[in-house]
Scaffold this motif. Structure first.
Motif, PDB file in Angstrom:
ATOM      1  N   LEU A 118       0.813  -1.217   0.000  1.00 12.00           N
ATOM      2  CA  LEU A 118       0.000   0.000   0.000  1.00 12.00           C
ATOM      3  C   LEU A 118       0.848   1.269   0.000  1.00 12.00           C
ATOM      4  O   LEU A 118       0.311   2.377  -0.066  1.00 12.00           O
ATOM      5  N   ILE A 119       2.158   1.113   0.073  1.00 11.69           N
ATOM      6  CA  ILE A 119       3.057   2.261   0.191  1.00 11.69           C
ATOM      7  C   ILE A 119       3.613   2.634  -1.177  1.00 11.69           C
ATOM      8  O   ILE A 119       4.171   1.787  -1.885  1.00 11.69           O
ATOM      9  N   GLU A 120       3.459   3.906  -1.534  1.00  8.71           N
ATOM     10  CA  GLU A 120       3.967   4.387  -2.812  1.00  8.71           C
ATOM     11  C   GLU A 120       5.491   4.468  -2.788  1.00  8.71           C
ATOM     12  O   GLU A 120       6.105   4.558  -1.722  1.00  8.71           O
ATOM     13  N   ASP A 121       6.086   4.465  -3.970  1.00  8.86           N
ATOM     14  CA  ASP A 121       7.540   4.449  -4.063  1.00  8.86           C
ATOM     15  C   ASP A 121       8.201   5.613  -3.331  1.00  8.86           C
ATOM     16  O   ASP A 121       9.272   5.450  -2.736  1.00  8.86           O
ATOM     17  N   PHE A 122       7.582   6.793  -3.352  1.00  6.47           N
ATOM     18  CA  PHE A 122       8.220   7.938  -2.715  1.00  6.47           C
ATOM     19  C   PHE A 122       8.283   7.804  -1.197  1.00  6.47           C
ATOM     20  O   PHE A 122       9.074   8.478  -0.538  1.00  6.47           O
ATOM     21  N   ASP A 123       7.449   6.927  -0.611  1.00  5.06           N
ATOM     22  CA  ASP A 123       7.482   6.699   0.832  1.00  5.06           C
ATOM     23  C   ASP A 123       8.214   5.413   1.221  1.00  5.06           C
ATOM     24  O   ASP A 123       8.487   5.201   2.412  1.00  5.06           O
ATOM     25  N   ARG A 124       8.536   4.578   0.264  1.00  2.00           N
ATOM     26  CA  ARG A 124       9.166   3.301   0.604  1.00  2.00           C
ATOM     27  C   ARG A 124      10.555   3.445   1.239  1.00  2.00           C
ATOM     28  O   ARG A 124      10.900   2.638   2.109  1.00  2.00           O
ATOM     29  N   PRO A 125      11.360   4.456   0.875  1.00  2.00           N
ATOM     30  CA  PRO A 125      12.629   4.622   1.600  1.00  2.00           C
ATOM     31  C   PRO A 125      12.424   4.878   3.095  1.00  2.00           C
ATOM     32  O   PRO A 125      13.193   4.391   3.925  1.00  2.00           O
ATOM     33  N   ARG A 126      11.381   5.612   3.449  1.00  2.00           N
ATOM     34  CA  ARG A 126      11.086   5.868   4.859  1.00  2.00           C
ATOM     35  C   ARG A 126      10.635   4.601   5.561  1.00  2.00           C
ATOM     36  O   ARG A 126      10.984   4.361   6.725  1.00  2.00           O
ATOM     37  N   TYR A 127       9.856   3.794   4.869  1.00  2.00           N
ATOM     38  CA  TYR A 127       9.426   2.505   5.429  1.00  2.00           C
ATOM     39  C   TYR A 127      10.650   1.642   5.746  1.00  2.00           C
ATOM     40  O   TYR A 127      10.794   1.108   6.849  1.00  2.00           O
ATOM     41  N   ALA A 128      11.547   1.515   4.770  1.00  2.00           N
ATOM     42  CA  ALA A 128      12.754   0.697   4.960  1.00  2.00           C
ATOM     43  C   ALA A 128      13.615   1.254   6.082  1.00  2.00           C
ATOM     44  O   ALA A 128      14.179   0.499   6.890  1.00  2.00           O
ATOM     45  N   SER A 129      13.723   2.573   6.146  1.00  2.00           N
ATOM     46  CA  SER A 129      14.521   3.213   7.182  1.00  2.00           C
ATOM     47  C   SER A 129      13.951   2.960   8.573  1.00  2.00           C
ATOM     48  O   SER A 129      14.692   2.723   9.535  1.00  2.00           O
ATOM     49  N   GLU A 130      12.622   2.968   8.682  1.00  2.00           N
ATOM     50  CA  GLU A 130      11.996   2.715   9.968  1.00  2.00           C
ATOM     51  C   GLU A 130      12.185   1.262  10.416  1.00  2.00           C
ATOM     52  O   GLU A 130      12.423   0.992  11.593  1.00  2.00           O
ATOM     53  N   LEU A 131      12.071   0.335   9.476  1.00  2.00           N
ATOM     54  CA  LEU A 131      12.333  -1.064   9.843  1.00  2.00           C
ATOM     55  C   LEU A 131      13.764  -1.224  10.340  1.00  2.00           C
ATOM     56  O   LEU A 131      14.014  -1.890  11.353  1.00  2.00           O
ATOM     57  N   PHE A 132      14.702  -0.621   9.635  1.00  2.00           N
ATOM     58  CA  PHE A 132      16.106  -0.715  10.030  1.00  2.00           C
ATOM     59  C   PHE A 132      16.306  -0.097  11.417  1.00  2.00           C
ATOM     60  O   PHE A 132      17.036  -0.641  12.245  1.00  2.00           O
TER      61      PHE A 132
END
Length: 206
Positions: A118-132
């Motif tokens: 459900l996450i658009e590409d422009f927000d996916r770096p933030r998603y990955a960063s939060e998981l990390f």
């Protein structure tokens, strides 16, 4: 679909529309991991986009320390009731996966069933960063979401290219991307599953 459209999610959980994407049972792949003893005992498990809480309630029943995060207050009320009925303790926190209300390096295992797609590409770096950020060293994340072939007009799919682009090999070790069905009361969605593991920074030093 935007993961941050809070008004949509509130409405979906208030009027019962959420039942379209629930199966009524814990995710079979998550059950299999527990049965195989893949997740260490007493692990802190985070369900991102936990919705009605079925998966994290199950994990708490299995003895893990469950935390459920969702943007919808209505979803968390449903999840809390289910935890009470199951006689288990779960930490419920309202928040956005792009800014998780979770301490740094405090989570052993993250489960994501149908949020990443459900996450658009422009927000996916933030998603990955939060998981990390929230995962402990060598902590794992299990991500499941729509394939490129299923409902491309509704979802931003999980693909090899997307994982390579947003989950740096310097931060995550990636397992194979495998086909899997995501079951709901309406049937099954053709999906993909992948396991990520946060890289131990000590191994990156030369």
């Amino acid at each position: 679909m935007n993961v941050s459209q809070n008004s949509y999610w509130e409405s979906a959980y208030e009027n019962g529309e959420f039942k379209h994407w629930e199966s009524g049972y814990p995710s079979p792949e998550l059950v299999a991991l527990v049965a195989a003893d893949v997740i260490r005992k007493n692990a802190r498990v985070l369900d991102v986009g936990c919705g009605g809480g079925i998966d994290v309630v199950f994990m708490s029943q299995c003895g893990f320390k469950g935390i459920g995060v969702d943007i919808s207050a209505a979803a968390l009320r449903i999840a809390e009731k289910r935890a009470e009925e199951a006689h288990v303790k779960v930490e419920w926190r309202r928040g956005n996966v792009l800014k998780l209300p979770i301490d740094d390096e405090s989570i052993d295992f993250v489960t994501d069933r149908g949020l990443f797609h459900l996450i658009e590409d422009f927000d996916r770096p933030r998603y990955a960063s939060e998981l990390f950020r929230v995962l402990k060293n060598r902590g794992r994340a299990l991500i499941r979401g729509a394939s490129a072939e299923s409902a491309p007009d509704r979802f931003n799919p999980i693909t090899e290219e997307a994982l390579k682009r947003f989950f740096s090999v310097f931060k995550f070790k990636r397992g194979p991307v495998l086909p899997i069905p995501l079951f709901s009361v309406e049937g099954a969605l053709d999906a993909r599953i992948v396991m990520l593991q946060k890289t131990d920074p000590e191994k990156l030093r030369i």
